[in-house]
Design an enzyme around this catalytic site. Structure first.
Site, mmCIF file in Angstrom:
data_model
loop_
_atom_site.group_PDB
_atom_site.id
_atom_site.type_symbol
_atom_site.label_atom_id
_atom_site.label_comp_id
_atom_site.label_asym_id
_atom_site.label_seq_id
_atom_site.Cartn_x
_atom_site.Cartn_y
_atom_site.Cartn_z
ATOM 1 N N GLY A 1 0.819 -1.197 0.000
ATOM 2 C CA GLY A 1 0.000 0.000 0.000
ATOM 3 C C GLY A 1 0.855 1.250 0.000
ATOM 4 O O GLY A 1 2.059 1.205 0.253
ATOM 5 N N CYS A 2 0.224 2.367 -0.278
ATOM 6 C CA CYS A 2 0.977 3.612 -0.379
ATOM 7 C C CYS A 2 1.481 4.077 0.986
ATOM 8 O O CYS A 2 2.665 4.366 1.164
ATOM 9 C CB CYS A 2 0.121 4.687 -1.052
#
Lengths: 348, 348, 348, 348
Positions: free
Chosen positions: B153-154
């Site tokens: 994920g970011c």
């Protein structure tokens, strides 16, 4: 004061963002008569030429700042760069004029700390001792009696209002406080600085002043007063791509986890009209105070752990500057604390 | 692989922001031949009708996602909502197709944790065991051998890259980690959601997910692997009014203050081309990575205290999604890790 | 030139927005060797200190602009303020260096018109006569032979490319042309000007230069060349709150309404890779060219009336400045016109 | 009405942007008592839960829209989607309630034109005949007598106020009028639409509705009334990346060039408090009316030619919607026209 009387008000340094915000509020204040707005650079031109939003509301020219003229005021606001007010304030005080300084000149009680962070010696240490720190939620009674009020900085307002209930009750480890704070670009003022250009500051997010920001000693001074103890604070300000607003995200370790923090905050601020303790679970947005004098606060303890997270939002130009200054004026002159401060935030 | 051969690549779910960013990168990748871009809703229309920036670069229609077609690819990227990939991946793996999932389906090793945070049971627990977490700076060797890569994920990318050196060396109190992270609005995806409207999200700043965000268990899993110990983490994500960029501000208490942290970080990432440890005192800006695959990191110890502050910035759509996926592809197929990833950030 | 040879390139004035954009493009150009980047104010510091997006891509210091050093280049770009290039160009031309000036010094053929709009006499009228106006879609052959190319302004590029097909064919009343054009703030450059501050230019829209903008004579010169007649043009530029992009909305009265304008535009630009005539009914967006060298154009005749509306978008820093300059370089040196110009617009 | 009496006001459709703006104005209006705010989707919840800016100012729940409740009001505002008001208005009028519709239901006098542009037959053609078009600067006397006022659209307000003096005096060629108008995104309403997302609309500029926008017939109707002749109008609306504000740039050919246009405009609007004719040469900015009910106008004749350029700015949510509605209410109830409309624009 006489009910029908108007306060004669002067504004020194009316061209910056806090200056024009102050004018927006004062022009509509039911008890204020604006008699002088000074600016060295704009003297002779109409205020509304610089700020067309005031067209039709204010018919006054910028004048040179002169003690004689200002001495006829009941109250003078200084919306000047740091270091300017302290040169004029002593004489005005002697003339019986009350003062609210929106800059930093009278915020730090210790003149040596002032010199360290602002780089020049303080010009009137004796006057500094009489200055009252203008955070009404802490100092209301003293402000009412004050001749000279030091209006708090924008970051210090948001951070102190968020932390105070915890520190006053000794509920957290005061050695490991963290204030991660985000400000809109208007906090940098109306100077033509490269870093404040739209092309530099929009579509961008960054921290600054990590090594040490001038608001750090001011915040520590306030938190230590509340805690009655030294505090250890890590303060990281950030620039966020918007015009107005401060969002403080505050972290502390709870000494114990049994306290009802929601009630604590509600009770602490029950008599403070401009601090809005939001319902449990709330996530205050900066836009909910855009143009308004409120500070909205929410308290969280994520996953029921031992870290408390306080979210605190203000408009840096209103509760963080001009609005709080007007609130202080109201207290100093025995008016309703919210007189002239009923602006509702623009949304959207 | 043969030097001149092209990797046949399919993209499932090409209409979201990570999808179009992936297309931007793949279209210019010297070793990629794009053979299928699927979308249920847009099937039959040209990709460049939806994304005019691709006019002249990509002459392909969206098709319905079908296992038969995708089975002819060497590699399939899933840029789909959570829960979609896990239904198609087992069959594609059996057909010998390699997979990179940009959603969350294979990020959490424990299927019960997955179910808790994503609200549905995991559809292929056995396959989950083979998935490699695609953070090259940690798992490069395993990625090279993997058939299935879970692209991080970011938020987890920015936070892990910032904290790893400290945790791997046991230099901080791992029970009191704080990650105050700010994201641009594209992190919320290309869905027509009220909160993502310009009129809701611009000129505004707010925290969200304070009570618990889905990236929390992913970050903890990564930090615990690095620390070899349970960690206590407070993670507060915020929405900042810009399109792209994540800025993580990370706080931890140092166990002792003697370590040269700047050298530690530089050495840790000496062989990681996409992690840029900036010079001491730097304040990385999100715009310095806008459109680029870099993570820029800076380490600070304000006022020489015992709290370390790490600043870590990425473009959430590049190093936080599509760029890292391409980086993983390069590793899986034995290409230069930076192939097709030489975009320089747009500034201004 | 020899296939493997690199063009030795110097950039004078590399600190502004067109300068850094030029560096972004040149650094990745397959046939360019960047040998000097000059800046009086930043001489001695690394370029990537000012522009961290170039970290890892460019290892060069800013130097003082000196004719001796620049004379060793094959080509020198001037990305300087107006009036600088014309003082250095004659000497460099004598030394056999080719020149592309991104400022206005060589754009207006008539030195008296130049003096009227730029306020100073032209410094090298003889050299001015040899300058070729660098709009490849009009002057490709002349550019290929030129030693000195005047790179067009951003507004003139968008307006000319939009109007040319109509004027070349004499299809409209050339006395009543209207160009209503909107520009992002980067068009104002990287100077610390009050009006370019985020707090002044964001959440705001305004016209400027209505009485007369310096790009007006440049646009008229180009339109008159196309029309072979005097033209009457009303040109109103506007500032729009974004970093990059120009959107020209062009209006003209059709002499008759029988022509197939869509075909006319497609045929006119059939051999111009960087002008994208969009399908009938399209509404080009500036973001579809953000960071890319394309001009996208659409032609409308609303309600089947006699007024044609042309929409033309470019990135002011790319096709409106640095990208077009690289395109001109490619033509001057016999390279593929699109060499080094394959950047796809960032979306979102 | 009795000086001390309050107008009982209902708002139907209080959840959109015009709805909340109306609430912001009404809550502070000295003569208004807000008795009902309806919303089908939000019925039962507090208004300030949706709009935290109203916390402390409004203690009212959204209710279902019901004729019985609304019949007790003196005045009902409709801030609903097009087509809703016309179904409820006849019954309310019969009950003696006055109506201001902020949607389009009663703006076009010709029901066939309405049906053509809005796609459904008009539901109450007889009532339509009584409706007064609520542009006070044109229809003040009729509004004072009206039971039903059709509040103008945002684009029509800005364009008509800009063009009226020229058309009323027959000074321009009314066959070739051009209105190039730019709107902030709030004009698209508070619907979760893809095109209104921050990631789609920010850092972007585009035209839309070129083939035909619903405000076109409304504008033409108004201009033809002023001109007493058919007009030919090309109207191109654009979306600009900001929340609030409309900037109209209007072009027309002067029939002769001898008229003193500045005096003409000043005299035309001498008695209109909310139209501010700015000094000659001015360039009005949308931010100068952000949150305020003013329209600021400037007239230019560039280079002394025969084309007049009028610049006209409003806040689309205030003078373009809610503010103008309150202005109409004031006129209908014999109050001072500016009652409750003294908000000064936020700047910055």
């Amino acid at each position: 004061m006489n009910d029908s009387a108007q306060i004669k008000v002067g504004v020194v340094g009316g061209t910056g963002y806090t200056g024009v915000e102050l004018l927006r509020l004062l022009v509509q204040h039911p008890k204020v008569s604006l008699t002088a707005v000074t600016s060295r650079s704009e003297a002779g031109s109409q205020v509304h030429e610089l700020y067309p939003n005031l067209r039709g509301y204010l018919d006054l020219e910028f004048t040179h700042p002169q003690v004689e003229t200002l001495s006829e005021c009941d109250l003078v606001f200084f919306a000047t760069p740091n270091g300017v007010a302290m040169k004029m304030v002593p004489e005005l005080l002697r003339a019986g004029v009350k003062i609210i300084d929106l800059a930093a000149d009278f915020r730090l009680q210790d003149p040596q700390v002032w010199e360290k962070w602002y780089g020049i010696p303080h010009a009137c240490v004796d006057v500094l001792q009489q200055a009252v720190y203008g955070l009404p939620e802490v100092n209301r009674a003293a402000i009412a009696e004050a001749a000279l009020v030091a209006n708090p900085g924008c970051y210090p307002t948001a951070v102190q209002l968020g932390f105070l209930p915890l520190l006053e009750q000794g509920l957290v480890d005061q050695n490991g406080l963290i204030a991660d704070v985000k400000s809109g670009v208007s906090g940098a003022g109306r100077e033509a600085k490269l870093g404040s250009l739209l092309c530099e500051a929009s579509e961008n997010f960054k921290a600054y002043g990590v090594a040490g920001h001038r608001h750090l000693p001011e915040i520590k001074q306030g938190l230590e007063r509340a805690s009655d103890n030294p505090v250890g604070l890590t303060f990281v300000p950030h620039l966020t791509p918007m015009i107005r607003g401060i969002h403080a995200t505050l972290y502390a370790r709870l000494n114990n986890t049994g306290t009802d923090l929601q009630s604590l905050y509600q009770e602490r601020y029950a008599n403070d009209a401009f601090v809005d303790v939001m319902p449990s679970g709330s996530l205050p947005e900066t836009r909910s105070v855009k143009g308004a004098n409120h500070c909205r606060v929410a308290v969280h303890v994520p996953q029921g752990g031992d870290t408390v997270v306080v979210l605190s939002v203000i408009d840096n130009l209103v509760k963080g500057a001009a609005g709080q200054a007007v609130q202080n004026m109201n207290i100093m002159f025995g008016l309703a604390e919210s007189a002239g401060l009923d602006q509702i935030a623009l949304m959207p």
